[in-house]
Design a protein around this motif. Structure first.
Motif, mmCIF file in Angstrom:
data_model
loop_
_atom_site.group_PDB
_atom_site.id
_atom_site.type_symbol
_atom_site.label_atom_id
_atom_site.label_comp_id
_atom_site.label_asym_id
_atom_site.label_seq_id
_atom_site.Cartn_x
_atom_site.Cartn_y
_atom_site.Cartn_z
ATOM 1 N N THR A 38 4.179 2.750 23.404
ATOM 2 C CA THR A 38 3.676 1.397 23.629
ATOM 3 C C THR A 38 2.188 1.359 23.281
ATOM 4 O OG1 THR A 38 3.562 -0.409 25.257
ATOM 5 C CG2 THR A 38 3.140 1.815 26.070
ATOM 6 N N TYR A 39 1.522 0.295 23.675
ATOM 7 C CA TYR A 39 0.095 0.147 23.393
ATOM 8 C C TYR A 39 -0.733 0.580 24.601
ATOM 9 C CZ TYR A 39 0.016 -3.807 26.595
ATOM 10 O OH TYR A 39 0.099 -4.574 27.728
ATOM 11 N N ALA A 181 5.459 7.626 34.517
ATOM 12 C CA ALA A 181 4.434 8.345 33.751
ATOM 13 C C ALA A 181 3.381 7.431 33.139
ATOM 14 C CB ALA A 181 5.087 9.190 32.652
ATOM 15 N N LYS A 182 3.781 6.210 32.748
ATOM 16 C CA LYS A 182 2.772 5.281 32.213
ATOM 17 C C LYS A 182 1.719 4.986 33.269
ATOM 18 C CE LYS A 182 5.289 1.885 30.740
ATOM 19 N NZ LYS A 182 5.608 0.533 30.231
ATOM 20 N N GLY A 183 2.179 4.753 34.483
ATOM 21 C CA GLY A 183 1.241 4.512 35.576
ATOM 22 C C GLY A 183 0.326 5.700 35.798
ATOM 23 N N TYR A 184 0.888 6.896 35.697
ATOM 24 C CA TYR A 184 0.058 8.098 35.822
ATOM 25 C C TYR A 184 -0.996 8.136 34.724
ATOM 26 C CZ TYR A 184 -1.482 12.923 35.585
ATOM 27 O OH TYR A 184 -2.275 14.055 35.534
ATOM 28 N N GLY A 206 0.884 -0.482 28.337
ATOM 29 C CA GLY A 206 2.183 -1.145 28.319
ATOM 30 C C GLY A 206 2.426 -2.090 29.473
ATOM 31 N N GLY A 207 1.365 -2.728 29.977
ATOM 32 C CA GLY A 207 1.511 -3.684 31.066
ATOM 33 C C GLY A 207 1.262 -3.118 32.445
ATOM 34 N N GLU A 208 1.057 -1.796 32.548
ATOM 35 C CA GLU A 208 0.659 -1.190 33.826
ATOM 36 C C GLU A 208 -0.866 -1.163 33.846
ATOM 37 O OE1 GLU A 208 3.275 -0.955 35.413
ATOM 38 O OE2 GLU A 208 4.770 -0.634 33.861
ATOM 39 N N ILE A 245 -1.894 -2.546 39.365
ATOM 40 C CA ILE A 245 -0.818 -3.520 39.473
ATOM 41 C C ILE A 245 0.250 -3.193 38.437
ATOM 42 C CG2 ILE A 245 -2.070 -5.137 37.981
ATOM 43 C CD1 ILE A 245 -0.662 -7.422 39.522
ATOM 44 N N ALA A 246 1.509 -3.269 38.862
ATOM 45 C CA ALA A 246 2.631 -3.014 37.960
ATOM 46 C C ALA A 246 3.699 -4.064 38.197
ATOM 47 C CB ALA A 246 3.200 -1.616 38.196
#
Length: 344
Positions: A38-39, A181-184, A206-208, A245-246
């Motif tokens: 993702t970005y 993992a993205k949040g991490y 990616g939005g996280e 925020i997620a």
């Protein structure tokens, strides 16, 4: 002519003096790139003094950000055959891994226990069975026999962390950390920014998101919660403050068969897509990793159980539930302080 020029010279000098003495204000710098399929986007504010620091220049900072995100991929990507996670998935029993991978797996196991199995990083075989995996051929409902067969190799109760080693009780166990993992990764970059003295930023993978401080002129970072609809629209505007925020949405990725809607969100306890009407979950937490995982857990739990779970653990959670032709909102008391204005 010479007289005219000589008359202008003092004015030009004065203008140059005023310009050179003018105070340089804080500046927003934005870095963009790709990671984890993702970005990523990082916005940070530099003070006048920091703008002269070459270590904080865009190219230098982006290079450091990319290195850190590459490391996370080398540790936890299931798309890289030589990542720690890929090597563990191929292993028969165990593998020694980095502290980072152990941290994320330990957090995943805690969420697994707290959610009574709703959050499960070993659910991959069921996701693939329903056609929502990497090949994304979701159009066929698998048989009950196939579902039961896959459930035999799913379950975080078979996963453990022992010292520097992660282990599995069954060799077929497959771990996918994409729900956390993205949040991490967001936390890794936010912590890095603070290490180098940047205290006003927005990190988005990616939005996280994780945010801290303010934009110039004491303007807060504002976040919009999307309203589930065919056309993008805003449901709420919130001020997240110094938090992460997620949001987990359940209204875009699905397939239909015999007029039945099958969501991409699989409940590992049943082996089937969730069937409730909870369409969006937003979680605010100090940790982006936890916000990411919690949003997924609550999505699987559903509106009633999810809200009860959030209240039990004093979580700031906001739910959007489809009720007939309407979208209704539910939230915990911990979420109220983040609203900028009440919905009219």
């Amino acid at each position: 002519m010479l007289k005219s020029v000589s008359q202008w010279l003092p004015l030009i000098g004065l203008a140059f003096f005023i310009s050179s003495c003018a105070k340089v204000g804080p500046q927003i710098v934005e870095v963009r790139g790709n990671t984890m399929g993702t970005y990523y986007q990082v916005k940070y504010v530099l003070s006048a003094e920091q703008q002269g620091d070459s270590r904080l220049a865009l190219k230098a900072l982006q290079s450091d950000i990319d290195k850190r995100l590459e490391l996370v991929n080398d540790q936890m990507s299931t798309y890289r055959p030589d990542s720690e996670l890929s090597r563990f998935n191929r292993a028969e029993k165990s593998l020694e891994v980095s502290a980072a991978t152990r941290q994320v797996i330990e957090a995943s196991l805690t969420l697994f226990e707290q959610s009574n199995g709703a959050f499960d990083v070993t659910v991959g075989p069921l996701v693939n069975l329903w056609g929502f995996g990497p090949n994304k051929k979701a159009n066929k409902v698998p048989s009950e026999e196939l579902i039961a067969e896959k459930q035999k190799i799913v379950g975080s109760q078979y996963l453990s962390v022992n010292g520097k080693t992660i282990s599995k009780a069954i060799p077929e166990l497959y771990v996918d950390l994409s729900a956390i993992a993205k949040g991490y990764g967001v936390d890794v970059i936010a912590d890095y920014l603070q290490e180098v003295g940047i205290n006003n930023y927005l990190v988005d993978i990616g939005g996280e998101l994780r945010l801290k401080g303010e934009k110039p002129q004491n303007t807060p970072w504002i976040v919009a919660i999307e309203r589930p609809a065919e056309k993008q629209s805003v449901q709420r505007i919130i001020n997240v403050g110094d938090n992460a925020i997620a949001t987990s949405g359940n209204y875009r990725n699905y397939f239909e068969s015999d007029d039945i809607h099958y969501s991409h969100s699989i409940d590992p306890r049943t082996g089937k897509p969730i069937s409730h009407k909870l369409v969006s979950v937003t979680v605010i937490n100090k940790s982006s990793m936890l916000a990411d995982g919690l949003a997924t857990a609550i999505t699987v739990l559903g509106p009633e159980s999810g809200l009860a779970f959030a209240k039990k653990y004093n979580l700031a959670v906001y739910l959007l539930v489809k009720e007939g032709d309407n979208i209704s909102e539910y939230y915990t008391s911990e979420f109220i302080p983040f609203f900028i204005e009440e919905k009219k």
